[in-house]
Write a protein that holds these residues in place. Structure first.
Motif, short mmCIF file in Angstrom:
data_model
loop_
_atom_site.label_atom_id
_atom_site.label_comp_id
_atom_site.label_asym_id
_atom_site.label_seq_id
_atom_site.Cartn_x
_atom_site.Cartn_y
_atom_site.Cartn_z
N ILE A 1 49.89 35.30 -6.63
CA ILE A 1 50.50 36.58 -6.25
C ILE A 1 49.46 36.75 -5.29
CG2 ILE A 1 49.72 38.77 -8.45
CD1 ILE A 1 49.71 36.90 -10.99
N VAL A 2 50.40 37.76 -4.78
CA VAL A 2 49.53 38.31 -3.39
C VAL A 2 49.55 39.98 -3.79
CG1 VAL A 2 49.32 38.27 -1.00
CG2 VAL A 2 49.57 36.54 -2.12
N ASN A 3 48.89 40.27 -3.50
CA ASN A 3 48.28 42.19 -3.80
C ASN A 3 48.26 42.76 -2.49
OD1 ASN A 3 49.31 41.88 -6.67
ND2 ASN A 3 46.94 41.69 -6.71
N PHE A 4 48.80 43.27 -2.13
CA PHE A 4 48.60 43.91 -0.51
C PHE A 4 48.04 45.27 -0.72
CE2 PHE A 4 50.91 44.91 4.34
CZ PHE A 4 49.26 45.00 4.01
N TYR A 5 46.97 45.77 -0.68
CA TYR A 5 47.02 47.00 -0.87
C TYR A 5 45.79 47.54 0.57
CZ TYR A 5 46.58 45.98 -5.35
OH TYR A 5 47.15 45.18 -6.47
N ASP A 6 45.52 46.66 0.97
CA ASP A 6 44.67 47.41 2.65
C ASP A 6 45.05 46.23 3.90
OD1 ASP A 6 42.76 50.09 1.88
OD2 ASP A 6 42.80 48.73 0.38
N GLY A 7 44.68 46.73 4.58
CA GLY A 7 45.31 45.87 6.16
C GLY A 7 46.01 45.80 6.99
N ILE A 8 45.94 45.06 8.22
CA ILE A 8 47.00 44.93 8.52
C ILE A 8 47.09 43.37 9.42
CG2 ILE A 8 45.69 45.03 10.76
CD1 ILE A 8 47.82 47.05 12.01
N LEU A 9 48.48 43.41 9.35
CA LEU A 9 49.29 41.98 9.65
C LEU A 9 49.70 41.46 10.65
CD1 LEU A 9 50.33 41.50 5.48
CD2 LEU A 9 48.56 40.37 6.75
N LYS A 10 48.88 40.56 11.97
CA LYS A 10 50.19 40.67 13.39
C LYS A 10 50.42 38.92 12.71
CE LYS A 10 47.02 44.31 14.39
NZ LYS A 10 45.67 44.28 15.92
N GLY A 11 51.72 38.52 13.90
CA GLY A 11 51.85 37.40 14.53
C GLY A 11 52.68 37.89 15.31
N LYS A 12 52.60 36.53 16.24
CA LYS A 12 53.76 36.51 17.21
C LYS A 12 56.17 36.42 16.75
CE LYS A 12 51.25 34.78 20.45
NZ LYS A 12 50.63 33.61 21.65
N THR A 13 55.72 35.72 15.01
CA THR A 13 56.35 35.10 14.85
C THR A 13 57.42 36.50 13.93
OG1 THR A 13 56.22 33.26 14.95
CG2 THR A 13 58.19 34.31 13.73
N LYS A 14 55.88 36.86 12.88
CA LYS A 14 55.96 37.98 11.43
C LYS A 14 54.25 38.18 11.88
CE LYS A 14 59.34 39.59 8.09
NZ LYS A 14 60.07 38.85 7.23
N GLY A 15 54.40 39.18 10.49
CA GLY A 15 53.13 39.49 10.34
C GLY A 15 52.93 39.15 8.99
N TYR A 16 53.87 38.59 8.41
CA TYR A 16 53.80 37.38 7.57
C TYR A 16 54.55 37.18 6.50
CZ TYR A 16 56.37 41.62 4.80
OH TYR A 16 57.08 41.89 4.18
N TYR A 17 54.94 35.86 5.74
CA TYR A 17 55.87 35.33 5.55
C TYR A 17 55.80 35.03 4.03
CZ TYR A 17 58.96 31.47 4.23
OH TYR A 17 60.62 30.37 3.51
N GLY A 18 56.81 35.27 3.30
CA GLY A 18 57.01 35.44 1.49
C GLY A 18 57.51 36.92 1.40
N GLU A 19 56.33 36.24 -0.35
CA GLU A 19 56.64 38.20 -0.64
C GLU A 19 55.51 39.24 -1.42
OE1 GLU A 19 59.55 40.15 -0.46
OE2 GLU A 19 60.75 39.05 0.58
N PHE A 20 54.91 39.80 -1.59
CA PHE A 20 53.54 40.08 -1.72
C PHE A 20 54.51 41.09 -3.69
CE2 PHE A 20 53.16 41.44 2.12
CZ PHE A 20 52.09 41.16 2.26
N SER A 21 53.58 40.17 -3.62
CA SER A 21 53.24 40.09 -5.43
C SER A 21 53.58 41.97 -6.21
CB SER A 21 52.54 39.85 -6.85
OG SER A 21 52.54 38.53 -6.61
N SER A 22 52.60 42.96 -5.40
CA SER A 22 52.22 44.42 -5.54
C SER A 22 51.54 45.30 -4.07
CB SER A 22 52.22 44.82 -6.86
OG SER A 22 50.72 44.45 -6.41
N VAL A 23 52.82 46.86 -4.11
CA VAL A 23 51.49 46.93 -3.64
C VAL A 23 50.86 48.63 -3.65
CG1 VAL A 23 52.63 46.11 -1.02
CG2 VAL A 23 53.44 48.47 -1.83
#
Length: 376
Positions: A1-23
């Motif tokens: 389970i990954v909950n995304f509430y704050d912050g910033i994600l950076k990547g040359k390919t993509k900022g993240y891979y997969g699905e968040f459980s909630s925002v």
């Protein structure tokens, strides 16, 4: 389970891979770009969702907030196209209508119904698209019986089933249901009832419906491009419309199936396979309609019967093989004093009926074939 509430994600390919459980409620994930030391990075962060829903004149930017404003019965009207990253659950005690109002919603999470949920469009042209998961699920436990109504909308899923029924009643009217990679409809409960009227249920790479429930089809189309259009382990009553597959069986039946009218077509295989499996055996009755195979191989029958088949009317045809290939129990017509020599009408390219065992009762109808009307 990954909950995304704050912050910033950076990547040359993509900022993240997969699905968040909630925002955070009322926020969506923003896709952006940023140049870091002259290299491009994909960047993801949360931004506040604009208002896209309305309940009794009050605007909201999340389904949770809009739903909370409804005590028991109410309508949520969509007032703008929206991309959302959060789920919507209709609780047991609520009766909620979602009026798309000609707008489109793109989501990556499921609409879960535990109460009474109606998706409609009072203007026309509205749609919901989910390319990642089940789009709508009716109920989630044996003690919860949901009612799902779909009216005048387009629902489209990508990687999963479009409508999944755990338990309850589903009514689909004047709508288009489409899945690219899975079933248009999956219903795994034997006590549930599904009514499909004046609608289209289709899929690219799977079955239009995989069914264990009672399903009544009126003036509707069930279509698969690459697979069996209708897999039935329940009880289907087909009153009219079209069931077709471009490459496989139109119908694969393991339980009760009644055809009262309409057209059943396979362009490259047997149109209907009435079969048996552990604990279930096909019991099909054909009162009318047209069953046809236009497949080019010699095993492209109009009907292959390995269980119990009763044909009281209608037409069965294969343009390149037998009209019916029978190995089990087949009854044509009624055993009474009135004999029809025109209905049912069975036609094959070689034999109208090929008897390779079983029991065949021939009371009414006509058998036609270039080689012979029947073999056996």
């Amino acid at each position: 389970i990954v909950n995304f509430y704050d912050g910033i994600l950076k990547g040359k390919t993509k900022g993240y891979y997969g699905e968040f459980s909630s925002v955070v409620d009322g926020y969506v994930i923003k896709n952006d770009e940023e140049a870091i030391k002259e290299e491009n990075y994909n960047v993801n962060y949360l931004v506040k969702q604009n208002d896209f829903l309305e309940v009794n004149g009050v605007k909201y930017n999340s389904f949770e907030k809009a739903l909370s404003s409804i005590e028991e019965i109410g309508t949520i009207k969509v007032i703008a196209d929206a991309n959302i990253n959060f789920a919507m659950t209709i609780p047991v005690e609520k009766d909620v209508t979602l009026d798309l109002n000609s707008h489109s919603i793109t989501t990556s999470t499921v609409f879960l119904n535990k109460g009474i949920f109606t998706i409609t469009d009072t203007v026309g042209g509205g749609s919901i698209v989910n390319m990642k998961s089940i789009l709508v699920q009716n109920s989630e436990a044996t003690n919860i019986i949901g009612t799902l109504n779909i009216n005048n909308v387009t629902l489209k899923s990508g990687l999963s089933t479009c409508i999944s029924n755990y338990k309850g009643t589903i009514n689909i009217d004047n709508s288009k249901i489409y899945s690219e990679s899975s079933n248009g409809i999956y219903s795994g409960d034997t006590t549930s009832v599904i009514n499909v009227r004046n609608s289209v249920v289709s899929t690219q790479n799977s079955g239009a419906i995989f069914n264990y429930s009672k399903v009544v089809i009126d003036n509707s189309t069930f279509y698969s491009k690459t697979n069996v259009a209708v897999n039935n382990y329940g009880n289907i009553i087909f009153n009219g419309g079209t069931i077709s597959s471009d490459t496989s069986y139109a119908i694969y039946n393991y339980n009760y199936f009644t055809i009262n009218g309409g057209e059943v077509l396979s362009k490259n295989n047997t149109a209907i396979y009435n079969n048996y499996t552990y604990g279930r055996s096909g019991n099909m009755t054909i009162n009318g309609g047209k069953i046809k195979s236009t497949g080019t191989n010699t095993s492209s029958y109009g009907i292959q019967n390995s269980s119990t088949l009763t044909i009281l009317g209608g037409e069965v045809e294969s343009t390149n093989s037998y009209g019916i290939y029978n190995t089990s129990t087949l009854t044509m017509g009624k055993n009474d004093e009135t004999v029809s020599i025109s209905s049912p009408n069975i036609k094959g390219n070689t034999y109208g009926l090929y008897i390779n065992g079983g029991i065949v009762n021939f009371y009414d109808g006509i058998l036609k074939g270039k080689t012979k009307g029947y073999y056996g």
